[in-house]
Design a protein around this motif. Structure first.
Motif, PDB file in Angstrom:
ATOM      1  N   ILE A 137       3.274  -2.600 -24.193  1.00  0.00           N
ATOM      2  CA  ILE A 137       3.043  -2.630 -22.749  1.00  0.00           C
ATOM      3  C   ILE A 137       1.766  -3.394 -22.441  1.00  0.00           C
ATOM      4  CG2 ILE A 137       2.427  -1.199 -20.752  1.00  0.00           C
ATOM      5  CD1 ILE A 137       4.358   0.928 -21.859  1.00  0.00           C
ATOM      6  N   ALA A 138       0.708  -3.140 -23.222  1.00  0.00           N
ATOM      7  CA  ALA A 138      -0.568  -3.812 -22.987  1.00  0.00           C
ATOM      8  C   ALA A 138      -0.457  -5.319 -23.192  1.00  0.00           C
ATOM      9  CB  ALA A 138      -1.633  -3.235 -23.912  1.00  0.00           C
ATOM     10  N   CYS A 139       0.312  -5.753 -24.191  1.00  0.00           N
ATOM     11  CA  CYS A 139       0.513  -7.192 -24.418  1.00  0.00           C
ATOM     12  C   CYS A 139       1.111  -7.843 -23.175  1.00  0.00           C
ATOM     13  CB  CYS A 139       1.431  -7.409 -25.622  1.00  0.00           C
ATOM     14  SG  CYS A 139       0.699  -6.990 -27.212  1.00  0.00           S
ATOM     15  N   ASN A 140       2.109  -7.194 -22.594  1.00  0.00           N
ATOM     16  CA  ASN A 140       2.742  -7.722 -21.389  1.00  0.00           C
ATOM     17  C   ASN A 140       1.822  -7.617 -20.181  1.00  0.00           C
ATOM     18  OD1 ASN A 140       5.931  -8.287 -21.831  1.00  0.00           O
ATOM     19  ND2 ASN A 140       5.241  -6.679 -23.207  1.00  0.00           N
TER      20      ASN A 140
ATOM     21  N   ASN B 140      16.170   6.363   4.800  1.00  0.00           N
ATOM     22  CA  ASN B 140      16.236   6.043   3.372  1.00  0.00           C
ATOM     23  C   ASN B 140      14.867   5.572   2.868  1.00  0.00           C
ATOM     24  OD1 ASN B 140      17.632   5.707   0.908  1.00  0.00           O
ATOM     25  ND2 ASN B 140      17.848   3.513   1.282  1.00  0.00           N
ATOM     26  N   LEU B 141      14.477   6.061   1.697  1.00  0.00           N
ATOM     27  CA  LEU B 141      13.192   5.688   1.120  1.00  0.00           C
ATOM     28  C   LEU B 141      13.332   4.463   0.230  1.00  0.00           C
ATOM     29  CD1 LEU B 141      11.788   9.200   0.160  1.00  0.00           C
ATOM     30  CD2 LEU B 141      11.445   7.913   2.277  1.00  0.00           C
ATOM     31  N   GLU B 142      12.276   3.684   0.164  1.00  0.00           N
ATOM     32  CA  GLU B 142      12.296   2.469  -0.655  1.00  0.00           C
ATOM     33  C   GLU B 142      11.559   2.695  -1.965  1.00  0.00           C
ATOM     34  OE1 GLU B 142      10.798  -0.746   1.662  1.00  0.00           O
ATOM     35  OE2 GLU B 142      12.461  -0.730   3.082  1.00  0.00           O
ATOM     36  N   ARG B 143      11.227   1.579  -2.643  1.00  0.00           N
ATOM     37  CA  ARG B 143      10.456   1.597  -3.890  1.00  0.00           C
ATOM     38  C   ARG B 143      11.084   2.497  -4.942  1.00  0.00           C
ATOM     39  NH1 ARG B 143       5.323  -0.663  -3.312  1.00  0.00           N
ATOM     40  NH2 ARG B 143       4.682  -1.056  -1.166  1.00  0.00           N
ATOM     41  N   GLY B 144      12.392   2.448  -5.066  1.00  0.00           N
ATOM     42  CA  GLY B 144      13.068   3.194  -6.113  1.00  0.00           C
ATOM     43  C   GLY B 144      13.289   4.658  -5.817  1.00  0.00           C
TER      44      GLY B 144
ATOM     45  N   LYS C 278      13.404  -0.189 -19.750  1.00  0.00           N
ATOM     46  CA  LYS C 278      13.304   0.069 -18.315  1.00  0.00           C
ATOM     47  C   LYS C 278      11.990   0.746 -17.926  1.00  0.00           C
ATOM     48  CE  LYS C 278      15.476   2.299 -14.345  1.00  0.00           C
ATOM     49  NZ  LYS C 278      14.181   2.849 -13.899  1.00  0.00           N
ATOM     50  N   TYR C 279      11.615   1.816 -18.617  1.00  0.00           N
ATOM     51  CA  TYR C 279      10.393   2.510 -18.187  1.00  0.00           C
ATOM     52  C   TYR C 279       9.161   1.659 -18.459  1.00  0.00           C
ATOM     53  CZ  TYR C 279       9.149   4.079 -22.963  1.00  0.00           C
ATOM     54  OH  TYR C 279       8.792   4.147 -24.286  1.00  0.00           O
ATOM     55  N   GLN C 280       9.208   0.822 -19.495  1.00  0.00           N
ATOM     56  CA  GLN C 280       8.083  -0.077 -19.746  1.00  0.00           C
ATOM     57  C   GLN C 280       7.977  -1.134 -18.652  1.00  0.00           C
ATOM     58  OE1 GLN C 280       9.224  -1.304 -23.689  1.00  0.00           O
ATOM     59  NE2 GLN C 280       7.920   0.204 -24.691  1.00  0.00           N
ATOM     60  N   LYS C 281       9.123  -1.632 -18.179  1.00  0.00           N
ATOM     61  CA  LYS C 281       9.115  -2.562 -17.038  1.00  0.00           C
ATOM     62  C   LYS C 281       8.537  -1.876 -15.811  1.00  0.00           C
ATOM     63  CE  LYS C 281      13.341  -4.971 -18.462  1.00  0.00           C
ATOM     64  NZ  LYS C 281      14.761  -5.168 -18.122  1.00  0.00           N
ATOM     65  N   ASP C 282       8.896  -0.597 -15.631  1.00  0.00           N
ATOM     66  CA  ASP C 282       8.376   0.141 -14.472  1.00  0.00           C
ATOM     67  C   ASP C 282       6.848   0.238 -14.528  1.00  0.00           C
ATOM     68  OD1 ASP C 282      10.944   0.511 -13.539  1.00  0.00           O
ATOM     69  OD2 ASP C 282      11.152   2.531 -14.356  1.00  0.00           O
ATOM     70  N   VAL C 283       6.304   0.425 -15.732  1.00  0.00           N
ATOM     71  CA  VAL C 283       4.851   0.488 -15.882  1.00  0.00           C
ATOM     72  C   VAL C 283       4.222  -0.844 -15.486  1.00  0.00           C
ATOM     73  CG1 VAL C 283       2.955   0.723 -17.538  1.00  0.00           C
ATOM     74  CG2 VAL C 283       4.912   2.268 -17.662  1.00  0.00           C
ATOM     75  N   ILE C 284       4.795  -1.944 -15.972  1.00  0.00           N
ATOM     76  CA  ILE C 284       4.284  -3.269 -15.620  1.00  0.00           C
ATOM     77  C   ILE C 284       4.416  -3.507 -14.120  1.00  0.00           C
ATOM     78  CG2 ILE C 284       4.578  -5.752 -15.943  1.00  0.00           C
ATOM     79  CD1 ILE C 284       3.293  -4.336 -18.313  1.00  0.00           C
TER      80      ILE C 284
ATOM     81  N   ASN D 195      -8.409   6.636 -13.531  1.00  0.00           N
ATOM     82  CA  ASN D 195      -7.709   6.205 -12.317  1.00  0.00           C
ATOM     83  C   ASN D 195      -6.285   5.787 -12.699  1.00  0.00           C
ATOM     84  OD1 ASN D 195     -10.104   6.411 -10.584  1.00  0.00           O
ATOM     85  ND2 ASN D 195     -10.847   4.652 -11.760  1.00  0.00           N
ATOM     86  N   ILE D 196      -5.405   6.766 -12.735  1.00  0.00           N
ATOM     87  CA  ILE D 196      -4.050   6.538 -13.247  1.00  0.00           C
ATOM     88  C   ILE D 196      -3.216   5.807 -12.199  1.00  0.00           C
ATOM     89  CG2 ILE D 196      -1.988   7.638 -14.196  1.00  0.00           C
ATOM     90  CD1 ILE D 196      -3.807  10.076 -14.825  1.00  0.00           C
ATOM     91  N   ILE D 197      -2.558   4.715 -12.610  1.00  0.00           N
ATOM     92  CA  ILE D 197      -1.686   3.989 -11.691  1.00  0.00           C
ATOM     93  C   ILE D 197      -0.223   4.047 -12.115  1.00  0.00           C
ATOM     94  CG2 ILE D 197      -3.470   2.413 -10.875  1.00  0.00           C
ATOM     95  CD1 ILE D 197      -2.234   0.304 -12.763  1.00  0.00           C
ATOM     96  N   SER D 198       0.044   4.590 -13.323  1.00  0.00           N
ATOM     97  CA  SER D 198       1.439   4.682 -13.750  1.00  0.00           C
ATOM     98  C   SER D 198       1.613   5.832 -14.730  1.00  0.00           C
ATOM     99  CB  SER D 198       1.890   3.374 -14.405  1.00  0.00           C
ATOM    100  OG  SER D 198       3.275   3.391 -14.667  1.00  0.00           O
ATOM    101  N   TYR D 199       2.646   6.626 -14.508  1.00  0.00           N
ATOM    102  CA  TYR D 199       3.000   7.731 -15.384  1.00  0.00           C
ATOM    103  C   TYR D 199       4.354   7.449 -16.023  1.00  0.00           C
ATOM    104  CZ  TYR D 199      -0.441  10.752 -12.973  1.00  0.00           C
ATOM    105  OH  TYR D 199      -1.574  11.318 -12.455  1.00  0.00           O
ATOM    106  N   VAL D 200       4.487   7.766 -17.295  1.00  0.00           N
ATOM    107  CA  VAL D 200       5.795   7.730 -17.946  1.00  0.00           C
ATOM    108  C   VAL D 200       6.147   9.156 -18.327  1.00  0.00           C
ATOM    109  CG1 VAL D 200       7.130   6.945 -19.933  1.00  0.00           C
ATOM    110  CG2 VAL D 200       5.533   5.381 -18.814  1.00  0.00           C
TER     111      VAL D 200
END
Length: 911
Positions: free
Chosen positions: A76-79, A822-826, A5-11, A254-259
């Motif tokens: 993650i990088a492969c995907n 209500n907020l979107e995007r999870g 799940k968290y890897q999908k979130d990064v992608i 330039n960070i676009i995703s945090y786990v």
């Protein structure tokens, strides 16, 4: 092997950024807009929000994924490569330069990406239709299966080290990349001009071939590429896109995703907590390491034997960290091996890995027939060396030294089989030391955990060097031997000097240590407990010590479990260093809001845990409704008659200093390579279909969870039904139009199937609604709405004109207690079902306690999508119970079973 799940979130984060990049058409503006919509605009005064994009590489987006150690960065990088190439114009060579900082990681990366049995290679082959070639430097220098025609037809991955590309390298072999190279003259023949030639180099040099190919650059462990020389190295590659992977991004990243690091524990990626024990001397460290390893192996055998069909083999390994040969008193790797042999450890179970000795070469540590249980090293096992069987780090530093574990602590963190084990002993990792500077050692461990992307909280510590004389008397001098592991029923009394359960954390102990002793730890509950014991030298570890470790294992795992469960979604999504504006619930509504629990849909499935049978209830995910969906068997009726020729190219052009826009322009047919078109058209129909099936599968991209091979089979069926003229259209000018129609058809078929399964499972009670979602204490809206009466939070998220009109009039009703945007995007409440998560616009709570969920629709909304959402919302309200209602309200248009604003007000004021 699939993304968790968290890897999908990064992608998903990466793909969302790429969409902004295409829409906004500027590298910096895309990044800034991406974060503004996530957490609000950047405020330089307060520091809230994400600071603006920092441009370092001309003509290329440079972004970073922050993923903790053992989080699966390479996978993650492969995907991610698929997502990146899908976002760029097709027809250009798919070339990747994969940069790594060290030679051992270079070798490991090359093997994992090119070995057909490795999950990374399998994923690349799946994503790119088995047209992937992985090169090392020598392959490129000597043009081994490397020429212009090959590069045009495949995905080419160049695995290179930082050192080999640094232009000022003293290594003669590395300088060859910048020198004349006759093997590469075929590439030079294609040059239209010399604009890409790096100053001072020959046109046939490998560096200029790479520059011509305008590669995607993956920078693994990018925190090692901070220097000006490293930035120059990346610039010299002339990249089109730079993706950084690291647990600890540099300031300019330039960070676009945090786990969040606890996601790794939640998904069984790591062995946490780290149990740290300090002993009186090095002999006791060795003894305890042997005993602890034996206990772990016995537990592993028990678990495997208890599950004959599903049992997983684990052979726990101890990493002994010996000392360099700088002092006669140092415990060198030779002395460690001698000690182990004296304890009758078979020599075949011991291996040495130092800078000059590598007894691990060719050894497959995960093999059931491998006997290795002890590895002796100094600091040779750096980042990139992976063995999930490594459980114990036993440091044999001198007594007066703080233990330096920076290089190898991360080597014991990976969880075998990425699975939860029955015994928490096998879900933890262990560090054993004998240092009088234990406080410094603990700070080192905290620092290493933080450098690995963790918070520094994920460990437990015990200091056995200062127990009382009475306790010490229980440990006697005796001949070194291995004792059976029998756990006593009683634990020796311990003296706690930093107890996470002690409410009086402000007190200072006799060593001057108080609440702030471990200043890097954010949560005292998860921090440190230590006791002191003075004892004599002995190779015999007392059974009470093993039991003490067991208590740490039990409490540490329980604390982490509770911490994970109690974290809010906001805490999980954003790191502490990223300041975000949040708004809490108004004081007058806190009590009533805390009692609201909104139902969501759950699915009953067989238990996934390794040692449990039976059934369990999990939050419904639309993907689970598509598990048995066979796309290749679905109908292929698609109307291609209206397919128009719409060919465009995306290119970057400089508009001002450090600003490049992605300009979109239509491609005229003469620009296309006529020779390629003629070649494709001259081939037999079967060959054309095979080639086009690969092309369309590639540009359609990922439609998770439908496997790529199913998509390809479906596309091939479609192509086989087309006539010569239609195939000609795809080859010459219309592949993107056909792509769009095929993708829309696939998505429609998947939605139809998911809804059928959803209704079927509802009928047999396999899907049901139960209370699940609680309103968070704080929210993080990206943009703010004007203040409107009766809002639940101090500020609410933004809304359009019609949404504002609806909530203003609803809030004015006398029976309304409060409302929430209500907020979107999870971030907010979703109705989960056959549609991808549906986030309604508002929640309204009446004074009688009824909860009304409202979805607003302007006149420009797609009715087919609205109809599906309305069906799902009505089903949810029906299953949620009498206290919950769902209404869809339109501005002017009307759709069956929906309301106008006036009708909605009439309904709600009666509740």
């Amino acid at each position: 092997m699939e993304l968790n799940k968290y890897q999908k979130d990064v992608i998903n984060d990466l793909e969302t950024y790429l969409k902004y990049y295409q829409q906004v058409q500027a590298v910096d503006a895309a990044f800034n807009k991406y974060w503004e919509d996530k957490i609000g605009p950047y405020d330089p005064v307060s520091g809230s929000g994400m600071r603006p994009y920092k441009a370092a590489i001309p003509k290329a987006a440079q972004v970073c994924l922050k993923v903790p150690t053992a989080g699966g960065k390479t996978f993650i990088a492969c995907n991610a490569l698929k997502s990146i190439f899908n976002a760029f114009a097709q027809g250009v060579p798919k070339v990747i330069v994969w940069l790594v900082p060290w030679s051992n990681l270079l070798e490991q990366t090359k093997k994992s990406l090119s070995n057909p049995d490795h999950p990374y290679c399998q994923k690349l082959n799946s994503l790119f239709s088995h047209r992937v070639e992985v090169y090392e430097k020598s392959d490129l220098l000597y043009a081994t299966n490397f020429n212009p025609s090959v590069v045009n037809e495949q995905v080419s991955i160049f695995v290179l080290s930082f050192a080999s590309l640094r232009i000022k390298t003293r290594n003669k072999e590395d300088r060859k990349i910048y020198q004349e190279n006759g093997y590469l003259s075929l590439f030079a023949d294609l040059y239209k001009d010399n604009r890409h030639i790096l100053e001072g180099t020959d046109e046939t040099a490998l560096i200029n071939v790479i520059r011509l190919l305008n590669p995607v650059v993956i920078v693994d462990e990018s925190h090692n590429a901070e220097s000006d020389l490293s930035v120059e190295m990346i610039k010299n590659l002339n990249p089109c896109f730079v993706l950084e992977l690291t647990a600890t991004p540099k300031e300019s990243s330039n960070i676009i995703s945090y786990v969040n690091a606890l996601e790794l524990k939640k998904h069984n990626m790591v062995k946490l907590p780290v149990i740290v024990c300090n002993y009186h001397d090095k002999n006791e460290v060795i003894s305890s390491a042997l005993q602890l390893r034996e206990k772990l192996e016995n537990l592993a055998k028990e678990e495997e034997e208890a599950n004959v069909d599903k049992g997983r083999y684990i052979r726990p390994i101890v990493l002994f960290q010996a000392q360099p040969k700088t002092d006669d008193d140092n415990t060198t790797f030779e002395k460690v091996k001698e000690s182990l042999l004296e304890l009758q450890i078979p020599e075949e179970q011991i291996k040495i890995k130092t800078a000059n000795i590598n007894e691990l070469s060719g050894v497959v540590l995960s093999d059931r027939n491998c006997p290795v249980r002890y590895i002796i090293t100094v600091n040779a096992l750096k980042e990139g060396w992976d063995c999930p069987f490594a459980y114990i780090l036993a440091s044999l530093a001198n007594k007066s030294s703080a233990v330096d574990v920076e290089q190898i602590l991360g080597r014991i963190l990976r969880q075998p089989y990425v699975a939860q084990h029955k015994s928490d002993w096998l879900n933890s990792s262990y560090v054993l030391t004998s240092s009088s500077k234990f406080h410094e050692t603990l700070n080192n461990i905290v620092a290493v955990l933080q450098k690995s992307g963790f918070s520094g909280e994920e460990y437990r510590a015990k200091d056995k060097t200062e127990e009382t004389g009475e306790e010490a008397a229980q440990i006697t001098n005796q001949k070194p031997q291995q004792l059976p592991l029998i756990i006593d029923d009683e634990i020796n009394p311990s003296k706690i000097y930093f107890n996470p359960n002690d409410p009086n954390l402000e007190k200072i102990d006799e060593h001057g240590r108080g609440e702030n002793t471990y200043e890097n730890c954010r949560d005292a509950r998860l921090c440190v407990s230590t006791f002191s014991m003075s004892c004599h030298t002995s190779f015999s570890a007392s059974t009470s010590e093993i039991q003490t470790i067991g208590k740490l294992v039990e409490s540490g795992n329980e604390d982490l479990k509770n911490h994970i469960e109690n974290r809010s979604s906001e805490e999980s999504e954003f790191p502490e260093e990223l300041k975000v504006r949040s708004y809490e619930i108004k004081d007058g509504f806190k009590e009533s809001a805390s009692k609201i629990v909104l139902p969501q849909f759950y699915l009953t499935i067989p238990k996934s845990e390794f040692f449990n049978n039976g059934l369990e209830d999990v939050l419904l995910n639309r993907d689970s409704l598509l598990e048995d969906f066979k796309l290749s068997n679905q109908d292929i009726n698609i109307d291609f008659n209206a397919a128009a020729s719409e060919l465009y190219k995306v290119d970057l052009e400089q508009t001002k200093k450090d600003t490049y826009i992605a300009s979109l322009s239509k491609l005229d047919e003469p620009i296309l390579k006529e020779s390629v078109i003629k070649y494709l058209l001259s081939r037999p129909k079967d060959a054309q279909i095979e080639s086009l099936a690969d092309t369309l599968t590639s540009i359609i991209g990922n439609i998770y969870p439908i496997p790529d091979h199913e998509i390809r089979k479906y596309i091939q069926r479609i192509l086989e039904s087309l006539d010569f003229e239609q195939l000609h259209d795809i080859i010459v000018s219309k592949k993107y139009t056909y792509r769009d129609k095929i993708k829309a058809k696939i998505q429609a078929l998947a939605e139809e199937y998911a809804e059928e399964q959803f209704n079927k499972y509802l009928d047999i009670d396999k899907i049901f609604a139960k209370p699940a979602y609680r309103l968070p204490d704080r929210i993080i809206p990206a943009q703010l709405s004007p203040s409107i009466a009766k809002s639940l939070y101090l500020r609410e998220g933004s809304m359009n004109m019609f949404e504002a009109k609806v909530i203003v009039e609803i809030a004015a009703l006398p029976n309304i207690a409060f409302w929430h945007r209500n907020l979107e995007r999870g971030k907010g409440f979703c109705i989960n079902g056959f549609k991808s998560n549906h986030y309604p616009d508002f929640m309204v709570v009446t004074k009688s306690g009824r909860v009304v969920v409202i979805e607003t629709k302007g006149d420009d909304r797609d009715n087919s999508d609205s109809e599906a959402k309305n069906r799902l919302g009505k089903t949810w309200a029906n299953k949620a119970g009498a206290n919950f209602k769902y209404f869809m309200v339109f501005d002017k248009q009307y759709m069956e079973d929906t309301l106008t604003l006036d009708q909605l007000k009439e309904r709600i004021k009666e509740l």
